[in-house]
Design a protein around this motif. Sequence first.
Motif, mmCIF file in Angstrom:
data_model
loop_
_atom_site.group_PDB
_atom_site.id
_atom_site.type_symbol
_atom_site.label_atom_id
_atom_site.label_comp_id
_atom_site.label_asym_id
_atom_site.label_seq_id
_atom_site.Cartn_x
_atom_site.Cartn_y
_atom_site.Cartn_z
ATOM 1 N N PRO A 20 0.798 -1.235 0.000
ATOM 2 C CA PRO A 20 0.000 0.000 0.000
ATOM 3 C C PRO A 20 0.829 1.282 0.000
ATOM 4 N N ASN A 21 2.038 1.221 0.585
ATOM 5 C CA ASN A 21 2.842 2.444 0.688
ATOM 6 C C ASN A 21 3.974 2.500 -0.331
ATOM 7 N N VAL A 22 3.870 1.694 -1.399
ATOM 8 C CA VAL A 22 4.867 1.705 -2.471
ATOM 9 C C VAL A 22 4.172 2.048 -3.784
ATOM 10 N N ILE A 23 4.666 3.089 -4.454
ATOM 11 C CA ILE A 23 4.131 3.440 -5.765
ATOM 12 C C ILE A 23 4.473 2.323 -6.742
ATOM 13 N N ALA A 24 3.481 1.824 -7.434
ATOM 14 C CA ALA A 24 3.663 0.670 -8.327
ATOM 15 C C ALA A 24 4.382 1.084 -9.604
ATOM 16 N N ASP A 25 5.459 0.357 -9.910
ATOM 17 C CA ASP A 25 6.158 0.628 -11.177
ATOM 18 C C ASP A 25 5.680 -0.299 -12.299
ATOM 19 N N LYS A 26 4.875 -1.315 -11.939
ATOM 20 C CA LYS A 26 4.362 -2.249 -12.940
ATOM 21 C C LYS A 26 2.882 -2.526 -12.673
ATOM 22 N N ALA A 27 2.123 -2.593 -13.753
ATOM 23 C CA ALA A 27 0.720 -2.994 -13.660
ATOM 24 C C ALA A 27 0.278 -3.480 -15.030
ATOM 25 N N HIS A 28 -0.669 -4.376 -15.027
ATOM 26 C CA HIS A 28 -1.227 -4.805 -16.317
ATOM 27 C C HIS A 28 -2.673 -5.246 -16.117
ATOM 28 N N PHE A 29 -3.419 -5.207 -17.204
ATOM 29 C CA PHE A 29 -4.810 -5.637 -17.158
ATOM 30 C C PHE A 29 -5.187 -6.294 -18.485
ATOM 31 N N TYR A 30 -6.169 -7.182 -18.394
ATOM 32 C CA TYR A 30 -6.693 -7.895 -19.562
ATOM 33 C C TYR A 30 -8.060 -7.313 -19.896
ATOM 34 N N TRP A 31 -8.310 -7.092 -21.176
ATOM 35 C CA TRP A 31 -9.626 -6.595 -21.565
ATOM 36 C C TRP A 31 -10.196 -7.346 -22.751
ATOM 37 N N ASP A 32 -11.531 -7.378 -22.748
ATOM 38 C CA ASP A 32 -12.313 -8.195 -23.664
ATOM 39 C C ASP A 32 -13.204 -7.248 -24.469
ATOM 40 N N LEU A 33 -12.992 -7.208 -25.782
ATOM 41 C CA LEU A 33 -13.743 -6.334 -26.680
ATOM 42 C C LEU A 33 -14.654 -7.193 -27.550
ATOM 43 N N ARG A 34 -15.952 -6.936 -27.492
ATOM 44 C CA ARG A 34 -16.926 -7.686 -28.291
ATOM 45 C C ARG A 34 -17.752 -6.685 -29.099
ATOM 46 N N THR A 35 -17.612 -6.733 -30.415
ATOM 47 C CA THR A 35 -18.198 -5.713 -31.269
ATOM 48 C C THR A 35 -19.377 -6.236 -32.077
ATOM 49 N N ILE A 36 -20.431 -5.413 -32.184
ATOM 50 C CA ILE A 36 -21.513 -5.694 -33.104
ATOM 51 C C ILE A 36 -20.994 -5.451 -34.520
ATOM 52 N N PRO A 37 -21.650 -6.032 -35.532
ATOM 53 C CA PRO A 37 -21.114 -5.933 -36.894
ATOM 54 C C PRO A 37 -20.877 -4.521 -37.401
ATOM 55 N N MET A 38 -21.648 -3.529 -36.958
ATOM 56 C CA MET A 38 -21.464 -2.173 -37.484
ATOM 57 C C MET A 38 -20.226 -1.482 -36.925
ATOM 58 N N ASP A 39 -19.647 -1.999 -35.843
ATOM 59 C CA ASP A 39 -18.463 -1.385 -35.239
ATOM 60 C C ASP A 39 -17.199 -2.123 -35.668
ATOM 61 N N ASP A 40 -16.128 -1.375 -35.833
ATOM 62 C CA ASP A 40 -14.855 -1.941 -36.265
ATOM 63 C C ASP A 40 -13.912 -2.031 -35.073
ATOM 64 N N MET A 41 -13.568 -3.273 -34.688
ATOM 65 C CA MET A 41 -12.720 -3.428 -33.508
ATOM 66 C C MET A 41 -11.337 -2.812 -33.720
ATOM 67 N N GLY A 42 -10.840 -2.842 -34.964
ATOM 68 C CA GLY A 42 -9.540 -2.238 -35.243
ATOM 69 C C GLY A 42 -9.530 -0.753 -34.982
ATOM 70 N N SER A 43 -10.618 -0.065 -35.305
ATOM 71 C CA SER A 43 -10.703 1.377 -35.076
ATOM 72 C C SER A 43 -10.730 1.694 -33.588
ATOM 73 N N ILE A 44 -11.453 0.876 -32.819
ATOM 74 C CA ILE A 44 -11.511 1.098 -31.374
ATOM 75 C C ILE A 44 -10.139 0.917 -30.749
ATOM 76 N N VAL A 45 -9.437 -0.132 -31.145
ATOM 77 C CA VAL A 45 -8.092 -0.368 -30.615
ATOM 78 C C VAL A 45 -7.148 0.756 -31.034
ATOM 79 N N ALA A 46 -7.282 1.241 -32.265
ATOM 80 C CA ALA A 46 -6.420 2.329 -32.747
ATOM 81 C C ALA A 46 -6.651 3.609 -31.939
ATOM 82 N N GLU A 47 -7.907 3.899 -31.602
ATOM 83 C CA GLU A 47 -8.200 5.074 -30.771
ATOM 84 C C GLU A 47 -7.574 4.927 -29.387
ATOM 85 N N PHE A 48 -7.670 3.723 -28.833
ATOM 86 C CA PHE A 48 -7.063 3.471 -27.528
ATOM 87 C C PHE A 48 -5.556 3.655 -27.595
ATOM 88 N N GLU A 49 -4.932 3.147 -28.641
ATOM 89 C CA GLU A 49 -3.481 3.290 -28.799
ATOM 90 C C GLU A 49 -3.103 4.767 -28.922
#
Length: 388
Positions: free
Chosen positions: A245-274
């Motif tokens: 609790p009293n140490v600033i974290a120098d490492k962190a990671h998370f897993y995320w799950d993207l599920r897109t309806i046909p009208m949405d482009d998952m590549g575009s969403i990832v590109a915006e995030f990047e």
Amino acid sequence: MTVEHILAKLVSFPVLGGESNLSIIHWIRDYITSHGVEVNLLPNAEGNKASLHCRIGPDIDGGVILSGHTDVVPVEGQEWTTDPFVLTEKGDGKWYGRGSCDMKGFIACCLAAVPQMVKANLKKPIYFAFSYDEEVGCLAGPELAQAMKTHYRETPKYAIIGEPSLMEPIVGQKGIYILETYVNGSAGHSSRIKQEVSAIHESMRLILWLENKMDQLIANQRLDDRFHPPHSSIHIGLVDGGIAPNVIADKAHFYWDLRTIPMDDMGSIVAEFEAYCRKREEELRKLFPDFSIKTVENHPPVPHLDTKADDAIVDLVKRLSGNATLNTVSYAAEAGQFANEGFQSAICGPGSIAQAHRADEYISHEQLEKGMEMMEKLIQELSSANFA
């Protein structure tokens, strides 16, 4: 062999996603070849896994592919009341066993119908396409779907993926992409939070951006009422970082799950995030030059399925299943991969997805019978000179 005997044999192979499937795929190969059908194996680079495909009937354009996967999910940690790899009947009209529903029940129906398929006067061919590693990301699907298009002189027209759907025709599935994001910050005493860069704090900003992106898509009416929920979803399922609790974290990671309806482009969403990640890097490297954000694939994207209601495959599956109700799903399947290769595709198979991936997985006698009825109707359809 009856469909129940075949299902018992298939269930006895404890082939998990990611593991070698040669034991079950070789048994399936030997069974099919014993009926005089030539079988082709499509091995992976290491040679410890293989998909299988074959044709029954004439080498004429316009046939139907029956597709299934040979791997199952783990049973560890689940409270089974039967041996998960021994098909068990308790007298309640159900066959219990891992994979009985997802999706060895469908494959058993395919195999049990082979003798009838071979003897029939098929005017159009029936193909089998059985894959590996579906349960860990539909990894073999693209290569197998492509092989179905390039291996044969003729070209199949339809693909039915036999995922458990209670014999409902499924005409849509969401695209799915699972990613891992790693954040590298600077360690330090927690009192220096404004002098250091916390990997946890930055991870939370990235997670909030992803949630806001999902909400933005909803607000912009990016909706498809065929699905539940009717929008693209972004979910963070695992977060890890920090040592105290009293140490600033120098490492962190998370897993995320993207599920897109046909009208949405998952590549575009990832590109915006990047793009947002690069912006955060530019700002925080003024404070800590080695600050970085890296996102990698957990497994490759699985494309969506968007079969139109007036596509010929829909009427065909309605006739085969005896069910006119169309539906969609939000889980991963190989249907979109077959559709991407130009095959009109739909999901339809015996069993309920509600029974998949859980303890005491089962398929009912009734559903297995309906799966066999589907095979009989398919043989009748493809034996007709009017089939198109």
